[in-house]
Design an enzyme around this catalytic site. Structure first.
Site, PDB file in Angstrom:
ATOM      1  N   GLU A   1      12.328 -32.972  -5.226  1.00 53.49           N
ATOM      2  CA  GLU A   1      12.581 -34.423  -5.406  1.00 53.49           C
ATOM      3  C   GLU A   1      11.727 -35.104  -6.041  1.00 53.49           C
ATOM      4  OE1 GLU A   1      15.555 -35.049  -4.892  1.00 53.49           O
ATOM      5  OE2 GLU A   1      16.189 -33.161  -3.765  1.00 53.49           O
ATOM      6  N   GLY A   2      11.232 -34.749  -7.027  1.00 55.69           N
ATOM      7  CA  GLY A   2       9.971 -34.995  -7.805  1.00 55.69           C
ATOM      8  C   GLY A   2       8.522 -35.007  -7.163  1.00 55.69           C
TER       9      GLY A   2
END
Length: 590
Positions: free
Chosen positions: A442-443
């Site tokens: 998620e980053g």
């Protein structure tokens, strides 16, 4: 086998006493009459039973067995299907979902507490529904009414799941170079062709359908991120009456063999002219997907808190029972050959670090949830806009700081066990492995730090930071508590560094990247100081009501301010050293 019991007393303290959530809900028209304090407590009680009694017992066996792939079919570990069937009976997937499409419509302040329980009980199990909740959010915000009415009700029920298909083998952070294509069809649908990797829950045997949200490019799309569109691609096509039809041209090519979260299927997904439907506007897919990604970033941040809480519970239980050596001040357990290791200073340092960071994270997660509720439900335009600005500012802090401190906490919890912490049956090494991914997906946390400093502070001249600082300063001035002056000192440190970096960035293109991680950590410690000051203020006022609970809260606040908050001093020194030390070596000298 390690056990997990949801920290309900502390969750109620944060929700009701520190943030007075019921009063907030009562003044928000969409929530008034839907949820109150009693409703919230009943939901938390039931969630504690589901996570502690249904999900937690599967965590180790799920890790040992893992998800299995054979000829495109994924099988989840023994017990997962039965547990998931029971889990969705409670409507947990749709807890915060739109009531108009079958969701429960509960506020995010309540949902973050449930998510913590879910991740603490079993991160792998949690991910199957976490991705569904995020997909529902994006569909609800951006899809047509027809798509919403067709897909959201069975997704909220948990009969259908969701996935997020962004990453490709050559394109991770740089999504502008994705190759997946979407060809318009005569009937208004699109033929999706391409391959995606690292897709959580892309294939599984828990639900009858999986709804993939896929980033792809139209034939005439502009180059780069501005040419990305978002498409809804079901595993099984859906008939006009909502029933399931034939299989779509979607397949799972393999699953990854991972360090942790082994019971979660991380898939390679192939789309071979699969039928998809546009979500939102053409070439605006990245913005639509970020609705889901921002939800997932907070959710994955909470994975760090949940794993840390589970590690803490195990470590405390062990430290109270394991006897080794005598206390520095002399024998404590005089009837035994040695004292419990909880008497030793270093063990206490580790346990208190986990406790302080986990309880601080829990409170800060609730605070971010409060801003999400205001942004979504407030009828006051100014309040809504301010909340939206704070959500944008604080989401990267929550994702990265929760997970960085979550790993630190899980390592401390493992260390308390000594050699036993390295042995699988105790559960601590699994938590270290499971929480590690939260810093990556998620980053990555490095990207979160760049987002915070580069986009949310430097790019807008620190406007959102000033909004947050004004709230913190107002609290410190209104509550002449023991920690008010220290909170102000740390806030001024953050503001001064932010101003300095704004100036440095004008002359040095490397400065933002060089300072971003340390800056995010410093921001995180100041944010935790704010919520710890708030918790300490309430605990001091109510100390006579329950000296055991509130006394422990005050002692933990003291530890945070005396032993953890001073980390900001070294972070400041590192930031002010600038980018030059990073570029003293040529590439070939590494």
């Amino acid at each position: 086998m390690p056990e997990y019991n949801a920290p309900l007393r502390d969750m109620r303290f944060v929700l009701h006493e520190v943030f007075d959530a019921p009063a907030l809900w009562a003044r928000l028209p969409a929530l008034a009459g839907t949820v109150d304090g009693d409703t919230a407590d009943a939901i938390l009680e039931e969630a504690a039973k589901v996570t502690g009694q249904l999900i937690a017992p599967l965590n180790r066996s799920g890790d040992e067995e893992g998800a299995q792939w054979q000829a495109g079919v994924v099988t989840t570990p023994k017990g997962f299907r039965e547990a998931y069937a029971t889990y969705i009976e409670g409507g947990w997937v749709g807890l915060s979902g739109n009531p108009e499409c079958g969701g429960m419509g509960m506020p995010k302040m309540l949902a973050v507490a449930f998510e913590e329980m879910l991740y603490a009980a079993g991160s792998s199990f949690a991910l199957y529904s976490a991705l569904s909740s995020g997909a529902c959010l994006a569909i609800d915000a951006h899809a047509s009414d027809e798509l919403k009415n067709t897909y959201l009700p069975p997704m909220y029920e948990g009969r259908w799941a969701g996935s997020m298909c962004l990453t490709e083998a050559h394109a991770g952070t740089d999504l502008g170079i994705i190759r997946t294509r979407a060809e318009p069809q005569a009937d208004g649908s699109y033929a999706i062709t391409g391959s995606k990797i690292f897709i959580t829950g892309g294939e599984q045997d828990l639900t009858e359908n999986i709804v993939h949200l896929v980033l792809a490019k139209l034939p005439d799309a502009p180059a780069g991120p501005k040419g990305i569109s978002l498409f809804l691609v079901p595993k099984v096509l859906v008939n006009a009456d909502g029933s399931l039809g034939g299989k779509n041209a979607v397949s799972c090519g393999s699953i990854e063999h991972k360090m942790g979260i082994k019971a979660s299927a991380t898939c390679v997904m192939n789309f071979d002219g699969a039928t998809g439907f546009l979500v939102g506007e053409p070439n605006r897919g990245l913005a639509a997907m970020f609705t889901m990604m921002n939800y997932e970033r907070l959710s994955i941040g909470i994975q760090g808190i949940g794993c840390a809480e589970a590690s803490y519970q195990n470590a405390v239980a062990y430290a109270r029972e394991r006897i080794q050596s005598r206390a520095p001040s002399g024998p404590v357990a005089k009837d035994k050959a040695a004292d419990p290791i909880i008497v030793h200073p270093d063990v206490r340092r580790m346990l208190l670090t986990i406790k302080a960071m986990t309880e601080g994270g829990r409170a800060f997660a609730c605070y971010v949830g409060q801003q999400l509720d205001l942004a979504k439900f407030s009828a006051d335009a100014d309040e809504k806009n301010d909340a939206e600005a704070l959500v944008a500012l604080l989401t990267p802090v929550a994702k990265a700081f929760f997970t960085d401190s979550g790993l630190e906490s899980c390592v401390h919890g493992q260390q308390v066990f000594g050699g036993h912490g390295y042995i699988r049956e105790w559960g601590q090494e699994q938590l270290v492995r499971d929480v590690r991914i939260a810093q990556i997906y998620e980053g990555t946390n490095g990207i979160q730090a760049l987002d915070l400093l580069g986009r949310k502070v430097v790019a807008n001249g620190g406007a959102a930071l000033r909004l947050f600082a004004a709230e913190v300063r107002d609290f410190a001035h209104r509550h002449e508590s023991e920690y008010a002056s220290e909170l102000l000192t740390e806030l001024e440190r953050l503001e001064a560094l932010s101003g300095w970096l704004l100036e440095q960035a004008k002359a040095d293109p490397h400065e933002v990247g060089a300072a971003s991680v340390e800056y995010l950590h410093l921001f995180g410690y100041v944010a935790y100081a704010y919520v710890w000051a708030r918790m300490a203020t309430v605990a001091q006022q109510r100390l006579d009501e329950d000296r055991d609970f509130y006394g422990a809260k005050l002692a933990t606040a003291e530890f945070y301010f005396r032993r953890l908050l001073p980390r900001t001093l070294s972070l400041e020194a590192s930031i002010r050293a600038g980018s030059a030390p990073l570029y003293g070596l040529a590439a070939e000298q590494f």
